[in-house]
Design a protein around this motif. Structure first.
Motif, short mmCIF file in Angstrom:
data_model
loop_
_atom_site.label_atom_id
_atom_site.label_comp_id
_atom_site.label_asym_id
_atom_site.label_seq_id
_atom_site.Cartn_x
_atom_site.Cartn_y
_atom_site.Cartn_z
N MET A 69 0.83 -1.21 0.00
CA MET A 69 0.00 0.00 0.00
C MET A 69 0.86 1.26 0.00
SD MET A 69 -2.94 -1.26 2.70
CE MET A 69 -3.85 0.29 2.71
N LEU A 70 1.95 1.25 0.77
CA LEU A 70 2.86 2.40 0.77
C LEU A 70 3.53 2.57 -0.58
CD1 LEU A 70 4.59 2.15 4.27
CD2 LEU A 70 3.24 4.06 3.40
N SER A 71 3.87 1.46 -1.22
CA SER A 71 4.48 1.54 -2.54
C SER A 71 3.52 2.17 -3.55
CB SER A 71 4.89 0.14 -2.99
OG SER A 71 5.41 0.17 -4.31
N LEU A 72 2.25 1.81 -3.48
CA LEU A 72 1.26 2.41 -4.37
C LEU A 72 1.10 3.90 -4.08
CD1 LEU A 72 -1.49 -0.37 -4.31
CD2 LEU A 72 0.07 0.16 -6.19
N LEU A 73 1.19 4.28 -2.82
CA LEU A 73 1.07 5.69 -2.47
C LEU A 73 2.25 6.49 -3.00
CD1 LEU A 73 -0.69 7.72 -0.90
CD2 LEU A 73 0.74 7.26 1.10
N VAL A 74 3.43 5.88 -2.98
CA VAL A 74 4.63 6.56 -3.51
C VAL A 74 4.49 6.78 -5.01
CG1 VAL A 74 7.10 6.27 -3.92
CG2 VAL A 74 6.14 5.73 -1.68
N HIS A 75 3.88 5.80 -5.71
CA HIS A 75 3.71 5.89 -7.17
C HIS A 75 2.33 6.41 -7.53
CE1 HIS A 75 6.99 2.93 -6.59
NE2 HIS A 75 7.48 3.45 -7.70
N ASP A 76 1.76 7.25 -6.69
CA ASP A 76 0.40 7.74 -6.89
C ASP A 76 0.25 8.54 -8.18
OD1 ASP A 76 -2.32 8.24 -6.04
OD2 ASP A 76 -1.69 10.27 -5.55
N GLY A 77 1.34 9.04 -8.72
CA GLY A 77 1.27 9.86 -9.93
C GLY A 77 1.04 9.08 -11.21
N ARG A 116 -3.13 9.62 -10.83
CA ARG A 116 -2.35 10.80 -11.24
C ARG A 116 -2.13 11.78 -10.10
NH1 ARG A 116 -1.71 11.03 -16.77
NH2 ARG A 116 -3.10 9.71 -18.02
N GLY A 117 -1.91 11.26 -8.92
CA GLY A 117 -1.62 12.12 -7.77
C GLY A 117 -2.84 12.62 -7.03
N ALA A 118 -4.06 12.30 -7.52
CA ALA A 118 -5.26 12.84 -6.89
C ALA A 118 -5.50 12.27 -5.49
CB ALA A 118 -6.47 12.57 -7.77
N VAL A 119 -5.10 11.02 -5.25
CA VAL A 119 -5.34 10.39 -3.96
C VAL A 119 -4.51 11.07 -2.87
CG1 VAL A 119 -5.17 8.25 -2.65
CG2 VAL A 119 -5.96 8.19 -5.02
N ALA A 120 -3.24 11.24 -3.11
CA ALA A 120 -2.36 11.85 -2.10
C ALA A 120 -2.60 13.34 -1.95
CB ALA A 120 -0.90 11.59 -2.47
N ARG A 121 -3.14 13.97 -2.99
CA ARG A 121 -3.34 15.43 -2.95
C ARG A 121 -4.28 15.83 -1.81
NH1 ARG A 121 -5.55 16.32 -7.92
NH2 ARG A 121 -3.49 15.93 -8.83
N GLU A 122 -5.17 14.94 -1.42
CA GLU A 122 -6.10 15.24 -0.34
C GLU A 122 -5.35 15.60 0.95
OE1 GLU A 122 -10.37 15.00 0.93
OE2 GLU A 122 -9.41 14.83 -1.03
#
Length: 428
Positions: A34-42, A48-54
């Motif tokens: 899950m952390l790996s997916l968050l790192v590659h959120d873009g 495309r970065g929308a998940v982490a942008r929150e």
């Protein structure tokens, strides 16, 4: 003789130890993914970065406002009770990290707390580790979305409230109140408390804790009730049941459009207000059904409070004007609590929730442009996800209702008045 008895106990402890080790290894592996997916959120398929942008944009902005002693009263995106401010300020506890890093670290800590509480409950006599396994394997179905929302923290409070009920109704009530101050839904965990002293204790402590902490937050921060106005003005989100119906209506010529407002993509156009009012009416019907169940309940098991909490949150989720992807975190957590008891009636509902979580993450973030564009693919995804949730809600409530009704004894056949009674012949 005692030596022979100690052998099965030792084997049982060894098996339990191996299962806990396997659970720990699985948790570490899945959370690393899950952390790996968050790192590659873009990446395109990951949002495309929308998940982490929150977190690094919106939550960070609110953190700055809250740090000055006020809630963001004029921000239409702020729609949360005052306790949410405490959660958004919590990354300050880890000053050596950036806000984003600290937030994710605290989310993982809350996740680990849930797993530990479920595992501890599952090792008690008459309990099961299925709940801890369900949470450990179920949360990654949502990929990295749970790590970039504060719903894991809220779910942790609700899980602790339910698991504390058997030992301390006061603690259950206090945790439920704290959760309700962060997001309202944890108050529903008190629905299934046994009548009498347990209910009085849990509900009294919930009211007292909510009042004291609420007044404290109102004294520390300005504009504590600003969220009420923003929440009341929300429309029909595209992922809700009403949103799915409106998305299908666009293919039949309905002229409505999708617009970003109040922190979500919502429909605007003719009849949207009527759909929103219908959703509120259905929520009222769901509440009435739950009250009717509580009044008529006659038979209880230790799993009844867990089952009732899951059923209540399911009913309010499917009738809501908004069903965000992170709402699935709540349902996974409550289903996991149900599965810690061998007497739960919610196993089919838990399976449907897991399936709905998998479809939900395909819709967001993977194919969200299709959902936002109301394409046939997006409509199909939302129809399947919401169909699974509706099935889970119906199955959950029906099984809860049936499990708490008294079991009637088998009816004895009435005697035939025209048949002579059987007589045993005399020995002569």
């Amino acid at each position: 003789m005692s030596a022979f008895r100690s052998v099965p106990r030792a084997l049982t402890r060894a098996v339990a130890r191996r299962r806990l080790l396997a659970l720990t290894a699985t948790w570490l592996l899945t959370r690393a993914l899950m952390l790996s997916l968050l790192v590659h959120d873009g990446l395109p398929l990951l949002g495309r970065g929308a998940v982490a942008r929150e977190v690094w944009l919106l939550y960070r902005h609110w953190y700055t406002v809250l740090s000055h002693g006020a809630f963001p009263a004029h921000d239409t995106l702020w729609q949360y009770p005052p306790g949410a401010g405490v959660v958004l300020l919590s990354p300050a506890l880890l000053p050596g990290l950036t806000y984003f890093q600290a937030f994710v670290a605290l989310t993982l800590a809350a996740d680990a707390l849930i797993t530990l509480a479920l595992a501890r409950a599952g090792t008690r006599p008459g309990r099961s580790l299925r709940g801890a396994a369900y949470w450990t394997l179920g949360l990654p179905l949502l990929m990295h979305v749970p790590l970039a929302r504060y719903d894991v923290q809220v779910t942790a409070i609700a899980v602790l409230a339910l698991l504390a009920l058997g030992r301390s109704p006061r603690a259950c009530g206090a945790f439920a109140a704290l959760g309700a101050l962060v997001k309202v839904w944890p108050a529903l965990v008190l629905l299934g408390t046994p009548r009498g002293r347990t209910t009085r204790s849990a509900w009294t402590w919930a009211a007292a804790t909510g009042a004291v902490v609420g007044l404290l937050l109102a004294g520390v921060f300005r504009n504590p009730l600003a969220f009420v106005r923003q929440q009341g003005d929300r429309g029909v989100q595209i992922e809700s049941f009403g949103g799915t119906a409106l998305a299908l209506a666009t293919h039949a010529g309905w002229p409505g459009t999708v617009r970003y407002q109040y922190g979500a993509l919502e429909f605007t156009g003719p009849h949207v207000t009527a759909v929103a009012h219908l959703a509120l009416a259905l929520s009222a019907v769901g509440f009435a059904l739950l009250l009717l169940w509580r009044v008529r309940v006659r038979h209880r098991t230790p799993a009844t409070p867990y089952d009732a909490a899951l059923s209540a949150v399911l009913l309010f989720t499917v009738t809501s004007r908004v069903i965000s992807p992170q709402y699935m975190v709540w349902l996974l957590g409550l289903a996991a609590v149900c599965l810690t008891s061998r007497q739960t009636t919610q196993r089919p509902a838990a399976a449907l929730i897991a399936a709905a979580s998998l479809v939900s993450v395909i819709a967001y973030p993977m194919l969200y442009p299709q959902v936002a564009g109301c394409t046939w693919t997006g409509c199909a995804l939302m129809s399947v996800r919401n169909g699974l949730l509706a099935s889970a809600a119906v199955v959950s409530f029906v099984r809860l209702w049936r499990s708490t009704r008294p079991v009637l004894p088998a009816r004895q056949p009435e005697p035939d008045p025209y048949r002579l009674p059987h007589r045993t012949p005399s020995p002569s």
